[in-house]
Design a protein around this motif. Structure first.
Motif, PDB file in Angstrom:
ATOM      1  N   ALA A  34       0.782  -1.042  -0.095  1.00  9.32           N
ATOM      2  CA  ALA A  34      -0.095   0.233  -0.051  1.00  9.32           C
ATOM      3  C   ALA A  34       1.015   1.226  -0.032  1.00  9.32           C
ATOM      4  N   HIS A  35       1.938   1.286   0.857  1.00  4.10           N
ATOM      5  CA  HIS A  35       2.615   2.730   1.034  1.00  4.10           C
ATOM      6  C   HIS A  35       3.986   2.326   0.871  1.00  4.10           C
ATOM      7  N   PRO A  36       5.075   3.354   0.577  1.00  6.36           N
ATOM      8  CA  PRO A  36       6.383   3.353   0.948  1.00  6.36           C
ATOM      9  C   PRO A  36       6.645   3.049   2.544  1.00  6.36           C
ATOM     10  N   ASP A  37       7.257   2.121   2.917  1.00  6.21           N
ATOM     11  CA  ASP A  37       7.861   1.581   4.049  1.00  6.21           C
ATOM     12  C   ASP A  37       7.104   0.508   4.621  1.00  6.21           C
ATOM     13  N   ASP A  38       6.081   0.018   3.716  1.00  3.16           N
ATOM     14  CA  ASP A  38       5.348  -1.379   4.065  1.00  3.16           C
ATOM     15  C   ASP A  38       6.429  -2.672   3.729  1.00  3.16           C
ATOM     16  N   PRO A  68       0.647  10.325   8.675  1.00  6.93           N
ATOM     17  CA  PRO A  68       1.344  11.686   9.110  1.00  6.93           C
ATOM     18  C   PRO A  68       2.635  11.425   9.269  1.00  6.93           C
ATOM     19  N   GLY A  69       3.234  10.501   9.791  1.00  2.00           N
ATOM     20  CA  GLY A  69       4.640  10.272   9.577  1.00  2.00           C
ATOM     21  C   GLY A  69       5.155  11.339  10.806  1.00  2.00           C
ATOM     22  N   VAL A  70       6.584  11.679  10.495  1.00  2.00           N
ATOM     23  CA  VAL A  70       7.134  12.513  11.834  1.00  2.00           C
ATOM     24  C   VAL A  70       7.721  13.801  11.160  1.00  2.00           C
ATOM     25  N   SER A  71       7.483  14.156   9.746  1.00  2.00           N
ATOM     26  CA  SER A  71       8.142  15.315   9.206  1.00  2.00           C
ATOM     27  C   SER A  71       7.169  16.451   9.259  1.00  2.00           C
ATOM     28  N   GLU A  84       8.063   8.763  -2.234  1.00  2.00           N
ATOM     29  CA  GLU A  84       8.566   8.251  -3.340  1.00  2.00           C
ATOM     30  C   GLU A  84      10.026   8.298  -3.355  1.00  2.00           C
ATOM     31  N   ASP A  85      10.753   9.229  -3.229  1.00  2.00           N
ATOM     32  CA  ASP A  85      12.193   9.266  -2.907  1.00  2.00           C
ATOM     33  C   ASP A  85      12.544   8.172  -1.919  1.00  2.00           C
ATOM     34  N   GLU A  86      11.984   8.073  -0.750  1.00  2.00           N
ATOM     35  CA  GLU A  86      12.397   7.348   0.103  1.00  2.00           C
ATOM     36  C   GLU A  86      12.189   5.714  -0.245  1.00  2.00           C
ATOM     37  N   ALA A  87      10.960   5.507  -0.890  1.00  2.00           N
ATOM     38  CA  ALA A  87      10.863   4.387  -1.515  1.00  2.00           C
ATOM     39  C   ALA A  87      11.845   3.880  -2.580  1.00  2.00           C
ATOM     40  N   ARG A  88      12.207   4.849  -3.361  1.00  2.00           N
ATOM     41  CA  ARG A  88      13.567   4.348  -4.079  1.00  2.00           C
ATOM     42  C   ARG A  88      14.746   4.137  -3.618  1.00  2.00           C
ATOM     43  N   CYS A  89      15.036   4.751  -2.413  1.00  2.00           N
ATOM     44  CA  CYS A  89      16.037   4.600  -1.641  1.00  2.00           C
ATOM     45  C   CYS A  89      16.163   3.326  -0.855  1.00  2.00           C
ATOM     46  N   SER A  90      14.979   3.026  -0.516  1.00  2.00           N
ATOM     47  CA  SER A  90      14.849   1.621   0.313  1.00  2.00           C
ATOM     48  C   SER A  90      15.082   0.420  -0.637  1.00  2.00           C
ATOM     49  N   ALA A 214      21.064  -4.871   4.839  1.00  2.00           N
ATOM     50  CA  ALA A 214      20.425  -4.089   3.793  1.00  2.00           C
ATOM     51  C   ALA A 214      19.116  -3.512   4.512  1.00  2.00           C
ATOM     52  N   ALA A 215      18.432  -4.615   5.255  1.00  2.00           N
ATOM     53  CA  ALA A 215      17.164  -4.162   5.791  1.00  2.00           C
ATOM     54  C   ALA A 215      17.363  -2.789   6.804  1.00  2.00           C
ATOM     55  N   ALA A 216      18.148  -2.716   7.480  1.00  2.00           N
ATOM     56  CA  ALA A 216      18.665  -1.543   8.437  1.00  2.00           C
ATOM     57  C   ALA A 216      18.805  -0.340   7.457  1.00  2.00           C
ATOM     58  N   ALA A 217      19.567  -0.404   6.594  1.00  2.00           N
ATOM     59  CA  ALA A 217      19.721   0.627   5.611  1.00  2.00           C
ATOM     60  C   ALA A 217      18.451   1.318   4.938  1.00  2.00           C
ATOM     61  N   ALA A 218      17.661   0.225   4.787  1.00  2.00           N
ATOM     62  CA  ALA A 218      16.423   0.547   3.875  1.00  2.00           C
ATOM     63  C   ALA A 218      15.413   1.281   4.704  1.00  2.00           C
ATOM     64  N   THR A 219      15.663   1.028   6.326  1.00  2.00           N
ATOM     65  CA  THR A 219      14.763   1.463   7.406  1.00  2.00           C
ATOM     66  C   THR A 219      15.479   3.084   7.168  1.00  2.00           C
ATOM     67  N   GLN A 220      16.609   3.443   7.200  1.00  2.00           N
ATOM     68  CA  GLN A 220      17.052   4.590   7.212  1.00  2.00           C
ATOM     69  C   GLN A 220      16.435   5.517   6.436  1.00  2.00           C
ATOM     70  N   CYS A 221      16.281   4.893   5.100  1.00  5.72           N
ATOM     71  CA  CYS A 221      15.618   5.785   4.167  1.00  5.72           C
ATOM     72  C   CYS A 221      14.332   6.432   4.703  1.00  5.72           C
ATOM     73  N   HIS A 222      13.578   5.944   5.269  1.00  7.88           N
ATOM     74  CA  HIS A 222      12.195   6.454   5.672  1.00  7.88           C
ATOM     75  C   HIS A 222      12.150   7.431   6.442  1.00  7.88           C
TER      76      HIS A 222
END
Length: 261
Positions: A34-38, A68-71, A84-90, A214-222
């Motif tokens: 559904a969403h980036p970070d899923d 809402p997130g934290v931004s 979307e940028d975060e999804a590409r980073c992840s 890799a999972a930890a790095a993906a998490t840092q993207c969000h």
């Protein structure tokens, strides 16, 4: 179509090396969310699949524009662009190609629920993308949506609707992410996540330290979704309390003999 990549594996811990697609087989593993970070609850499995040679493709129904997130970003186009940028980073961190962003309204997928594959809506778009890719395996949320999120539940339902309508000879394996009922996360944020009987979680995708990193790095993207402390702890908490060396999935369909189809 030949047997799915992950077919016939009940009660089997799948080593990542065994998940590589046969030589010359380019059919992808689609991950419909559904969403980036899923992707984060299954992140090391996606990394392991990619490292083993599978063509893993992320598809997001929304861009997470409602937050809402934290931004400090208001819901809308700017937040959607950031996520979307975060999804590409992840995806890059996990060794995957650029994700597909379908752009439907975050938090409003229920508006698509009455559509059919013949209508001009999300179900039709998913049908089109699945047909074009011809995936060997599809991974999505389970009916519980992880923690009951309506968009998660609906993406699971829409994907299931489309796959179960396919002829058996063309049907990809459909896997639902799940958390074993005999495991408990030590943080309050995960207390409301749904649990599944371990007997149903018959597909396990193992990972190693490379995939966990890799999972930890993906998490840092969000960064719009989680503060720094949460980003730092998410992968280690899932590793120690939930995954424990393998990510669990439930096959959506059983064969006549009761094993994973």
């Amino acid at each position: 179509m030949s047997k799915p990549l992950l077919a016939g594996v009940p009660a089997l811990l799948l080593a990542s090396a065994a998940l590589a697609q046969p030589a010359g087989d380019t059919r992808p593993v689609m991950v419909i969310l559904a969403h980036p970070d899923d992707e984060l609850p299954m992140a090391p499995a996606l990394s392991a699949l990619a490292r083993a040679g599978a063509d893993v493709r992320l598809v997001y129904a929304t861009s997470g524009d409602a937050g809402p997130g934290v931004s400090d970003l208001e819901p809308g186009e700017a937040l959607a662009a950031a996520r979307e940028d975060e999804a590409r980073c992840s995806a890059k961190a996990l060794g995957l190609g650029a994700p597909m962003m379908l752009g439907y309204d975050d938090g409003k997928l229920a508006d698509e629920a009455r559509d059919t594959p013949e209508d001009d809506g999300l179900i039709a778009r998913l049908a089109s993308e699945i047909a074009a890719a011809g995936p060997e395996t599809i991974i999505t949320w389970g009916p519980d949506g992880g923690y009951g999120h309506a968009d998660h539940r609906l993406v699971s339902a829409f994907t299931s609707q489309l796959v179960e309508a396919m002829p058996a000879s063309e049907r990809p394996a459909l896997l639902y992410f799940g958390i074993r009922a005999d495991r408990q996360a030590p943080v309050a944020e995960l207390a409301n996540w749904a649990k599944t009987d371990p007997a149903l979680l018959s597909v396990r995708i193992g990972y190693d330290e490379t995939d966990l990193a890799a999972a930890a790095a993906a998490t840092q993207c969000h960064a719009t979704q989680f503060d720094a402390a949460s980003r730092a702890m998410l992968a280690p908490v899932f590793d120690q309390a939930i995954w424990q060396g393998a990510v669990d999935f439930r096959p959506a369909f059983a064969s006549r003999g009761g094993s994973a189809d």
